[in-house]
Design a protein around this motif. Structure first.
Motif, PDB file in Angstrom:
ATOM      1  N   THR A   1      -0.735   7.227   9.483  1.00  0.00           N
ATOM      2  CA  THR A   1      -1.942   6.757  10.160  1.00  0.00           C
ATOM      3  C   THR A   1      -1.568   5.901  11.358  1.00  0.00           C
ATOM      4  OG1 THR A   1      -3.113   6.667   8.041  1.00  0.00           O
ATOM      5  CG2 THR A   1      -4.117   5.501   9.880  1.00  0.00           C
TER       6      THR A   1
ATOM      7  N   ASP B   1      -2.738  11.660   8.219  1.00  0.00           N
ATOM      8  CA  ASP B   1      -3.926  11.219   7.486  1.00  0.00           C
ATOM      9  C   ASP B   1      -4.592  10.102   8.294  1.00  0.00           C
ATOM     10  OD1 ASP B   1      -5.883  10.581   5.655  1.00  0.00           O
ATOM     11  OD2 ASP B   1      -4.502   9.988   4.048  1.00  0.00           O
TER      12      ASP B   1
ATOM     13  N   ARG C   1      -6.933   7.399   6.578  1.00  0.00           N
ATOM     14  CA  ARG C   1      -6.461   6.797   5.326  1.00  0.00           C
ATOM     15  C   ARG C   1      -7.063   5.416   5.054  1.00  0.00           C
ATOM     16  NH1 ARG C   1      -0.552   7.011   2.852  1.00  0.00           N
ATOM     17  NH2 ARG C   1      -0.849   5.609   1.116  1.00  0.00           N
TER      18      ARG C   1
END
Length: 197
Positions: free
Chosen positions: A122, A136, A139
């Motif tokens: 992230t 991601d 997240r």
């Protein structure tokens, strides 16, 4: 005071360049960041300022201090931002573990990058518009919303932008004792400049 970064809340920190890595020691973190091994030593506060003081907060000084907080090693760059200049630094720091870069600058904005096992999970960046990157990118959305923030709308809730990201880091178990920076012997040295410099 709040968690492990509590002393930072409400302080004017015009340049903040921190790198954290879980389950490795501070010397290993510095090695992964590209420290000049000939400059690494544990220094008392007076020795730190005598040996490295002229390079603090100087462009190209690349002075760094490092230590531990619970299961995380931390590294504080004094006046440089290699943690964001060298895009591979975070990935190297996270090999076999997790790592985080937390960077703020006088220009309003924060860079918060979290990596695991050598890959960016992230990336959150508020220096221009709110940008989310990584494998991601969402997240931390639930935690951000729980803090009353909507960064995509430039709304950071009651904590404000810097403190919101400090809290996200603390939620991972991250901290940095102020006494380690000012009053105790600390591992320190100079980072090698990024290859592009």
């Amino acid at each position: 005071m709040t968690g492990g970064l509590g002393w930072m809340y409400g302080r004017d920190l015009p340049l903040l360049s921190l790198t954290f890595a879980r389950q490795i020691n501070a010397r290993e973190l510095l090695a992964r960041m590209g420290v000049d091994q000939n400059t690494v030593a544990v220094r008392e506060p007076d020795d730190f300022h005598n040996e490295l003081g002229d390079l603090l907060n100087v462009d190209g000084g690349y002075v760094v201090s490092a230590g531990h907080y619970r299961s995380w090693a931390w590294a504080w760059e004094h006046g440089s931002w290699k943690c964001v200049e060298d895009r591979a630094l975070l990935l190297r720091a996270s090999i076999g573990t997790a790592a985080l870069v937390l960077h703020t600058h006088e220009k309003p904005g924060v860079v918060f990058q979290y990596a695991e096992e050598g890959r960016l999970v992230t990336g959150l960046d508020t220096t221009n518009d709110f940008a989310q990157t990584g494998s991601d990118p969402h997240r931390f959305d639930t935690e951000i919303q729980a803090l009353g923030a909507r960064p995509e709308e430039r709304e950071y809730g009651p904590l404000g932008p810097d403190e919101m990201f400090y809290r996200l880091a603390e939620n991972l178990g991250i901290g940095l004792p102020l006494d380690d920076l000012n009053d105790r012997p600390v591992l320190s040295g100079r980072l090698l400049p990024p290859a592009s410099r």
